[in-house]
Scaffold this active site. Structure first.
Site, PDB file in Angstrom:
ATOM      1  N   PRO A 127      32.987  41.731  34.609  1.00 48.63           N
ATOM      2  CA  PRO A 127      32.949  42.116  36.026  1.00 48.63           C
ATOM      3  C   PRO A 127      34.058  43.055  36.509  1.00 48.63           C
ATOM      4  O   PRO A 127      34.913  42.683  37.329  1.00 48.63           O
ATOM      5  CB  PRO A 127      33.008  40.767  36.733  1.00 48.63           C
ATOM      6  CG  PRO A 127      33.794  39.902  35.805  1.00 48.63           C
ATOM      7  CD  PRO A 127      33.387  40.336  34.425  1.00 48.63           C
ATOM      8  N   CYS A 128      34.006  44.288  36.061  1.00 42.15           N
ATOM      9  CA  CYS A 128      35.003  45.271  36.485  1.00 42.15           C
ATOM     10  C   CYS A 128      34.875  45.603  37.974  1.00 42.15           C
ATOM     11  O   CYS A 128      35.826  46.110  38.568  1.00 42.15           O
ATOM     12  CB  CYS A 128      34.900  46.531  35.628  1.00 42.15           C
ATOM     13  SG  CYS A 128      33.263  47.258  35.547  1.00 42.15           S
ATOM     14  N   HIS A 129      33.735  45.287  38.584  1.00 44.45           N
ATOM     15  CA  HIS A 129      33.561  45.542  40.018  1.00 44.45           C
ATOM     16  C   HIS A 129      34.456  44.645  40.866  1.00 44.45           C
ATOM     17  O   HIS A 129      34.659  44.915  42.043  1.00 44.45           O
ATOM     18  CB  HIS A 129      32.083  45.363  40.420  1.00 44.45           C
ATOM     19  CG  HIS A 129      31.544  43.992  40.181  1.00 44.45           C
ATOM     20  ND1 HIS A 129      31.075  43.588  38.939  1.00 44.45           N
ATOM     21  CD2 HIS A 129      31.407  42.924  41.007  1.00 44.45           C
ATOM     22  CE1 HIS A 129      30.651  42.332  39.030  1.00 44.45           C
ATOM     23  NE2 HIS A 129      30.848  41.908  40.271  1.00 44.45           N
TER      24      HIS A 129
END
Length: 171
Positions: A127-129
């Site tokens: 989950p880089c967001h």
């Protein structure tokens, strides 16, 4: 190295799933920054992605907050350190690049963390967001700021619907 891919629909647009030697190695959005050429994804084979497709569908239905998929992305040791740390950011929450740098024991490496974050080939699954600017601003997302906003709003809304409130950051 044998690669296969499939494309699925999602609320953030088409997602291209890539497997390398039978293990999920990428989840790319269309027009994603640092997305390799389509011809590098191997042959199309939707049957190779049952578990990944199922977990992504559960995520977008608000039923899954964590992925349990085996995955193997190509990257440097530092990138893998950052990507592993991304998996420790809880659903619906955010960290700043600086906080993530501190978490991996490299407090002065916020910019390098940002670069590694931007190279994450496993969008959504890793989950880089969930990484934001130091002021909470939605900065630099390979899939585009609107998609980042959508994913964060979606996660916060799903948590609120489950009675988990509206968390924004870990600290």
């Amino acid at each position: 190295m044998h690669r296969k891919h499939t494309v699925i629909d999602s609320p953030v647009g088409p997602l291209t799933l890539v497997a390398t030697d039978g293990t999920l190695s990428a989840v790319y959005m269309d027009k994603q920054r640092h997305r390799p050429a389509q011809e590098t994804f191997g042959t199309s084979d939707p049957s190779a992605f049952g578990g990944a497709v199922e977990q992504l569908e559960e995520y977008f239905a608000g039923e899954r907050t964590e992925f349990t998929l085996s995955h193997a992305a190509e990257g440097t040791g530092f990138q893998h350190t950052v990507w592993d740390a991304l998996c420790g950011i809880p659903y619906g929450r955010t960290l700043s690049y600086g906080q993530l740098a501190e978490r991996i024991g490299r407090p002065g490496a916020a910019r390098a963390v940002g670069l590694a974050n931007g190279r994450n080939p496993l969008s959504i699954v890793v989950p880089c967001h969930r990484v934001v600017g130091s002021t909470g601003s939605l900065t630099g997302y390979g899939g585009g700021i609107e998609r980042k906003r959508h994913l964060l709003d979606f996660e916060r809304g799903a948590l609120a619907a489950q009675g988990g409130g509206h968390p924004t950051s870990l600290w």
